[in-house]
Design an enzyme around this catalytic site. Structure first.
Site, PDB file in Angstrom:
ATOM      1  N   THR A 137      11.759  59.686  48.830  1.00 22.29           N
ATOM      2  CA  THR A 137      10.811  59.747  47.714  1.00 22.29           C
ATOM      3  C   THR A 137       9.427  59.825  48.332  1.00 22.29           C
ATOM      4  OG1 THR A 137      12.258  58.345  46.369  1.00 22.29           O
ATOM      5  CG2 THR A 137       9.969  58.566  45.635  1.00 22.29           C
ATOM      6  N   ARG A 145      21.280  67.605  43.229  1.00 22.74           N
ATOM      7  CA  ARG A 145      21.899  67.701  41.896  1.00 22.74           C
ATOM      8  C   ARG A 145      23.412  67.779  41.943  1.00 22.74           C
ATOM      9  NH1 ARG A 145      17.815  65.593  39.236  1.00 22.74           N
ATOM     10  NH2 ARG A 145      15.955  66.891  39.277  1.00 22.74           N
ATOM     11  N   TYR A 193      27.328  60.252  39.100  1.00 15.64           N
ATOM     12  CA  TYR A 193      26.486  59.426  38.217  1.00 15.64           C
ATOM     13  C   TYR A 193      27.245  58.695  37.121  1.00 15.64           C
ATOM     14  CZ  TYR A 193      26.073  62.261  33.921  1.00 15.64           C
ATOM     15  OH  TYR A 193      26.308  62.903  32.746  1.00 15.64           O
ATOM     16  N   GLU A 237      16.006  71.922  35.429  1.00 13.22           N
ATOM     17  CA  GLU A 237      15.779  72.358  34.049  1.00 13.22           C
ATOM     18  C   GLU A 237      15.811  73.878  33.894  1.00 13.22           C
ATOM     19  OE1 GLU A 237      12.436  70.422  32.070  1.00 13.22           O
ATOM     20  OE2 GLU A 237      12.649  68.734  33.436  1.00 13.22           O
ATOM     21  N   HIS A 291      11.974  66.461  29.591  1.00 13.72           N
ATOM     22  CA  HIS A 291      12.877  66.407  30.744  1.00 13.72           C
ATOM     23  C   HIS A 291      14.239  65.837  30.312  1.00 13.72           C
ATOM     24  CE1 HIS A 291      14.430  65.869  34.776  1.00 13.72           C
ATOM     25  NE2 HIS A 291      14.613  64.583  34.534  1.00 13.72           N
ATOM     26  N   GLU A 326      11.221  66.434  41.944  1.00 16.38           N
ATOM     27  CA  GLU A 326      10.902  65.934  40.604  1.00 16.38           C
ATOM     28  C   GLU A 326       9.433  65.524  40.601  1.00 16.38           C
ATOM     29  OE1 GLU A 326      13.670  62.779  39.498  1.00 16.38           O
ATOM     30  OE2 GLU A 326      15.041  64.297  38.675  1.00 16.38           O
ATOM     31  N   GLU A 346       6.578  63.416  39.351  1.00 10.39           N
ATOM     32  CA  GLU A 346       6.470  62.145  38.637  1.00 10.39           C
ATOM     33  C   GLU A 346       5.105  61.506  38.897  1.00 10.39           C
ATOM     34  OE1 GLU A 346       9.790  59.495  38.865  1.00 10.39           O
ATOM     35  OE2 GLU A 346      11.227  61.124  39.277  1.00 10.39           O
ATOM     36  N   LYS A 373      19.716  60.306  45.002  1.00  5.86           N
ATOM     37  CA  LYS A 373      18.314  59.972  44.771  1.00  5.86           C
ATOM     38  C   LYS A 373      17.699  59.124  45.873  1.00  5.86           C
ATOM     39  CE  LYS A 373      17.709  61.499  40.489  1.00  5.86           C
ATOM     40  NZ  LYS A 373      16.517  62.262  40.097  1.00  5.86           N
ATOM     41  N   THR A 415      10.703  62.372  35.883  1.00  3.73           N
ATOM     42  CA  THR A 415      10.183  63.739  35.889  1.00  3.73           C
ATOM     43  C   THR A 415       9.394  63.989  34.610  1.00  3.73           C
ATOM     44  OG1 THR A 415      12.183  64.389  37.020  1.00  3.73           O
ATOM     45  CG2 THR A 415      10.846  66.160  36.093  1.00  3.73           C
ATOM     46  N   ARG A 418      25.393  67.164  29.695  1.00  5.54           N
ATOM     47  CA  ARG A 418      26.319  66.731  28.654  1.00  5.54           C
ATOM     48  C   ARG A 418      26.457  67.821  27.597  1.00  5.54           C
ATOM     49  NH1 ARG A 418      23.662  62.239  30.391  1.00  5.54           N
ATOM     50  NH2 ARG A 418      21.946  62.601  28.994  1.00  5.54           N
ATOM     51  N   ASP A 429      12.832  53.745  39.212  1.00  5.65           N
ATOM     52  CA  ASP A 429      12.514  55.063  38.667  1.00  5.65           C
ATOM     53  C   ASP A 429      12.915  55.122  37.199  1.00  5.65           C
ATOM     54  OD1 ASP A 429      11.480  57.630  38.878  1.00  5.65           O
ATOM     55  OD2 ASP A 429      13.397  58.516  39.431  1.00  5.65           O
ATOM     56  N   GLN A 436      24.573  64.354  42.349  1.00 10.27           N
ATOM     57  CA  GLN A 436      24.264  63.590  41.139  1.00 10.27           C
ATOM     58  C   GLN A 436      25.330  63.801  40.060  1.00 10.27           C
ATOM     59  OE1 GLN A 436      20.292  64.382  39.705  1.00 10.27           O
ATOM     60  NE2 GLN A 436      20.500  63.038  37.917  1.00 10.27           N
ATOM     61  N   ASP A 480      10.341  62.738  43.581  1.00 18.32           N
ATOM     62  CA  ASP A 480      11.651  62.087  43.698  1.00 18.32           C
ATOM     63  C   ASP A 480      12.670  63.168  44.062  1.00 18.32           C
ATOM     64  OD1 ASP A 480      13.905  60.517  43.404  1.00 18.32           O
ATOM     65  OD2 ASP A 480      13.923  60.662  41.224  1.00 18.32           O
TER      66      ASP A 480
HETATM   67 MN    MN Z   1      13.270  60.715  39.167  1.00 14.88          MN
END
Ligand code: MN
Length: 367
Positions: free
Chosen positions: A232, A212, A219, A333, A115, A174, A176, A228, A319, A124, A108, A215, A208
């Site tokens: 899918t 969250r 991560y 988002e 995105h 997501e 994609e 993740k 995404t 961040r 992926d 994640q 996907d």
């Molecule tokens: Mn993805």
């Protein structure tokens, strides 16, 4: 009513009487290629057409390469036009659809700027939302092939660390573009971007599914894992690259000093609008042209180390989001609202069909 493009996409159909085999979709029907090949079609293209199309997956045909794909498509266009395909048509509501290919590996990417910007700003810091290296290489991670499922498969809410233990409370989708690899490359033999197009078999819609809360917790330092890998979903019909030549649009503003293996004369994305419906209500509209890296550049970066790709390998574009409100390709988002049990998400695009999934409650975890 809007006219749907007829891309003659390939898929796997299943019926009680004849099992699983390869078909193409046209005008609301599936045209049975196994039956056509058994009656002597596709002999001129060279290769075991009857075996490719009687198989319950597309991998054999995917491996045959672009000359064969063009030959088969040419013959199909003639057969549809001349009416010779009509006796092989089956109504779509009489067939079950299966996953189009045996997916050996799934990777992926993270190739849409809007995105990456919005997620970077949330996870961040808005000032360092997209880091400089993002413009130097197509960022990606190795996903999980075993849980790639066909549209319509139930999505069971995953349990995990968030950081307390339990079912995710931030289940997301997501939007994609999925890219199926056709002919692979041998281990130790990289493919340059300018030669990569012949390795692309075709495209599907891909969701996907993402947790969250998991994640955010897991991560750093090695990237997404359980957030993740639980599901899918892909749409059942694979649209061949050959059918999408007229949808190619140039990707603007790439770094002029890309390393040579990533350079191609005209890096491209596909001008394909998409829609997302949540429980039937239209919630997002976007376009797959909003990619900063081309599928060829993804292949070049994936193989530059000598890593081999195999027929049926699947890439997700990442995404795809646009700059406008309403074109966000996921719920993260917009800070949710995240998916509840019983909700259904359907992603659709003209000529591609749809990828759908319904959320089911979490199962209890032993221990
Ligand atoms: Mn993805």
């Amino acid at each position: 009513m809007r006219e749907e493009p007829e891309y003659l996409p390939y898929g796997i159909i299943h019926t009680e009487a004849d099992g699983a085999r390869v078909a193409v979709r046209h005008a609301g029907t599936a045209i049975d290629l196994a039956a056509m090949a058994a009656d002597g079609a596709f002999r001129a293209v060279g290769g075991p057409a009857a075996a490719w199309f009687a198989a319950p997956r597309l991998n054999g045909f995917m491996e045959a390469g672009p000359d064969v794909w063009r030959g088969v498509r040419g013959e199909l266009l003639d057969a549809v036009e001349g009416g010779r395909a009509d006796r092989y048509r089956i109504a779509l509501d009489r067939v079950e659809q299966r996953l189009p290919a045996r997916v050996g590996d799934y990777t992926d990417f993270y190739a849409s700027y809007h995105h990456a910007y919005r997620v970077g700003a949330r996870f961040r810091d808005p000032d360092k939302a997209v880091l400089p290296h993002w413009f130097k290489l197509p960022v990606g991670y190795h996903g999980r092939a075993s849980s790639v499922v066909v549209s319509g498969t139930d999505i069971v809410r995953p349990n995990g660390q968030r950081p307390s233990f339990g079912p995710t409370t931030e289940l997301d989708f997501e939007v994609e573009l999925g890219i199926f690899i056709g002919k692979g490359n041998p281990l130790t033999k990289p493919v340059a971007a300018k030669h990569a197009e012949s390795h692309i078999f075709g495209f599907v819609l891909l969701n996907d599914w993402s947790a969250r809360d998991f994640q955010r917790w897991e991560y750093v330092p090695l990237g997404p894992f359980t957030s993740k890998h639980f599901a899918t979903s892909v749409s059942p019909w694979v649209v061949p690259l050959e059918a999408l030549k007229a949808r190619k649009v140039e990707i603007p503003e790439q770094d002029p000093d890309l390393f040579p293996y990533l350079r191609e004369p005209s890096p491209w994305a596909l001008d394909i609008p998409y829609e997302v419906r949540r429980n039937g209500a239209l919630i997002r509209t976007g376009n797959f042209r909003n990619l900063h890296w081309s599928p060829s550049q993804m292949i070049a970066h994936h193989t530059v180390t000598g890593c081999n790709l195999n027929p049926g390998d699947l890439f997700g574009s990442g995404t795809v989001s646009g700059p406008e409100p309403g074109s966000e390709g996921c719920l993260l988002e917009t800070d949710g609202p995240y998916l509840e049990d019983g909700e259904t998400v359907v992603i659709s695009a003209p000529g591609f069909g749809e990828v759908s999934g319904r959320v089911f409650p979490a199962v209890s975890v032993p221990g």
